[in-house]
Design an enzyme around this catalytic site. Structure first.
Site, short mmCIF file in Angstrom:
data_model
loop_
_atom_site.label_atom_id
_atom_site.label_comp_id
_atom_site.label_asym_id
_atom_site.label_seq_id
_atom_site.Cartn_x
_atom_site.Cartn_y
_atom_site.Cartn_z
CE LYS A 1 4.42 -2.94 -0.09
NZ LYS A 1 3.80 -3.92 0.37
NE ARG B 1 9.36 -2.27 -0.24
CZ ARG B 1 8.86 -2.99 0.97
NH1 ARG B 1 9.42 -3.85 1.35
NH2 ARG B 1 7.95 -2.32 1.25
CD GLU C 1 6.21 -12.52 0.69
OE1 GLU C 1 6.45 -11.61 1.34
OE2 GLU C 1 5.95 -12.50 -0.69
N1 PMP Z 1 5.36 -9.62 2.13
C1 PMP Z 1 4.44 -9.05 1.45
C2 PMP Z 1 3.72 -9.70 0.27
C3 PMP Z 1 3.81 -7.56 1.71
O1 PMP Z 1 2.97 -7.12 0.82
C4 PMP Z 1 4.62 -7.02 2.92
C5 PMP Z 1 4.03 -5.67 3.15
N2 PMP Z 1 3.21 -5.73 4.17
C6 PMP Z 1 5.53 -7.81 3.47
C7 PMP Z 1 6.04 -9.15 3.29
C8 PMP Z 1 6.36 -7.03 4.86
O2 PMP Z 1 7.09 -6.07 4.11
P1 PMP Z 1 7.25 -4.70 4.96
O3 PMP Z 1 8.16 -5.08 6.33
O4 PMP Z 1 8.25 -3.84 4.14
O5 PMP Z 1 6.28 -4.05 5.30
#
Ligand code: PMP
Length: 292
Positions: free
Chosen positions: A151, A52, A184
């Site tokens: 990200k 990622r 989200e």
């Molecule tokens: N959405 C956002 C905006 C995030 O910053 C994150 C990470 N904390 C997540 C979802 C969850 O992703 P991950 O399971 O890869 O931590």
């Protein structure tokens, strides 16, 4: 054991872990990052996080000065030097120092930073009782402006949500996209359960493709649960049997109340609880071992 931070090929103390004020990560949020967990010496889903990171880098045309293998080796070395078996890894690649203009071509050398720390997460009872949460008015960045799949270090969209969560006195909040579909949380993906079926919004709605989200989808398949990636609305959330957030730090955390509506029994439901149990079985084995 004093904490050491990896900074561009060196291991430095916290006090010496500094970058230029001309870094475009600082000036413009120009850069990318990952948050990764280490569980009993296992870097959970290490490859997935690195993939990622390198995808985010490619998307914003940022040259990471280490190969993926070198980055993995550096993660391992940083964890070893900190003698940390359980914790959180913050991996940051910023555009690096440039001039005051936007042009990334004037920042030829990215900064690579790895911080490993202990993690303070929700208390165990929060996983049983669930979180109280609210929806907020701030909408998710539209994918054709700043794609939430990247990200990036530009987290102002998420921080605005966090401010609204703070004002409402909750730890995480629900963000919709500009069409009104649930996207989200501020830093977590969202799932709901209705009549035994598990739903999560497809990433095109405007969500990060969370590594924990993907792990939960795999666990659904493994345990015979039907998982649907489908857009849903706040109404669907209010009338769900179970709702939960997923994230590297939060893991799988139930939601007991949304905008004053009690979800299901008002505590972690059976499917959320089962998924969390299954998740905790894989965190120490699925990944890359640090201490062998
Ligand atoms: N959405 C956002 C905006 C995030 O910053 C994150 C990470 N904390 C997540 C979802 C969850 O992703 P991950 O399971 O890869 O931590």
């Amino acid at each position: 054991m004093a904490q050491v931070i990896y900074l561009n090929g060196e291991y430095v103390t916290k006090e010496n872990a500094t970058v230029s004020v001309y870094d475009h990560g600082f000036l413009y949020g120009d850069g990318i990052f990952e948050g990764i967990r280490i569980y009993d010496g296992n870097i959970f889903k290490c490859k997935e996080h690195l993939l990622r990171l390198y995808d985010s880098a490619k998307s914003i045309m940022l040259n990471i000065p280490l190969s993926m293998q070198e980055m993995q080796d550096t993660l391992i070395e940083t964890i070893r030097r900190n003698e940390l078996r359980d914790g959180y890894i913050r991996l940051v690649v910023s555009r690096g120092p440039g001039d005051l203009g936007l042009d990334p071509r004037r920042s030829p050398k990215a900064n690579v930073i790895i911080i490993v720390e202990k993690l303070s997460i929700y208390p165990e009872e929060a996983y049983r009782n669930g979180l109280s949460t609210v929806s907020v008015s701030t909408r998710r960045n539209v994918p054709d402006a700043l794609n939430p799949k990247i990200k990036s270090l530009n987290y102002l969209n998420n921080i605005l949500v966090k401010i609204q969560a703070n004002l409402a006195g909750v730890g995480e909040a629900i963000m919709l996209n500009s069409q009104g579909y649930v996207a989200e949380g501020s830093a977590d993906n969202i799932f709901l359960v209705k009549n035994g079926v598990v739903f999560t919004p497809p990433a095109y709605i405007g969500a990060l493709e969370g590594i924990t989200r993907a792990a939960v989808m795999e666990l659904c398949a493994k345990t015979g649960l039907t998982l649907k990636e489908e857009p849903f609305t706040l109404h669907d959330v209010y009338v769900a049997d179970e709702v939960f957030f997923t994230g590297t730090a939060a893991e799988i955390i139930a939601v007991r109340e949304v905008d004053g509506r009690v979800i299901g029994e008002g505590k972690a439901g059976p499917i959320t609880t089962a998924l969390l149990q299954e998740f905790r079985k894989i965190v120490t084995v699925d990944g890359v071992k640090v201490f062998e």
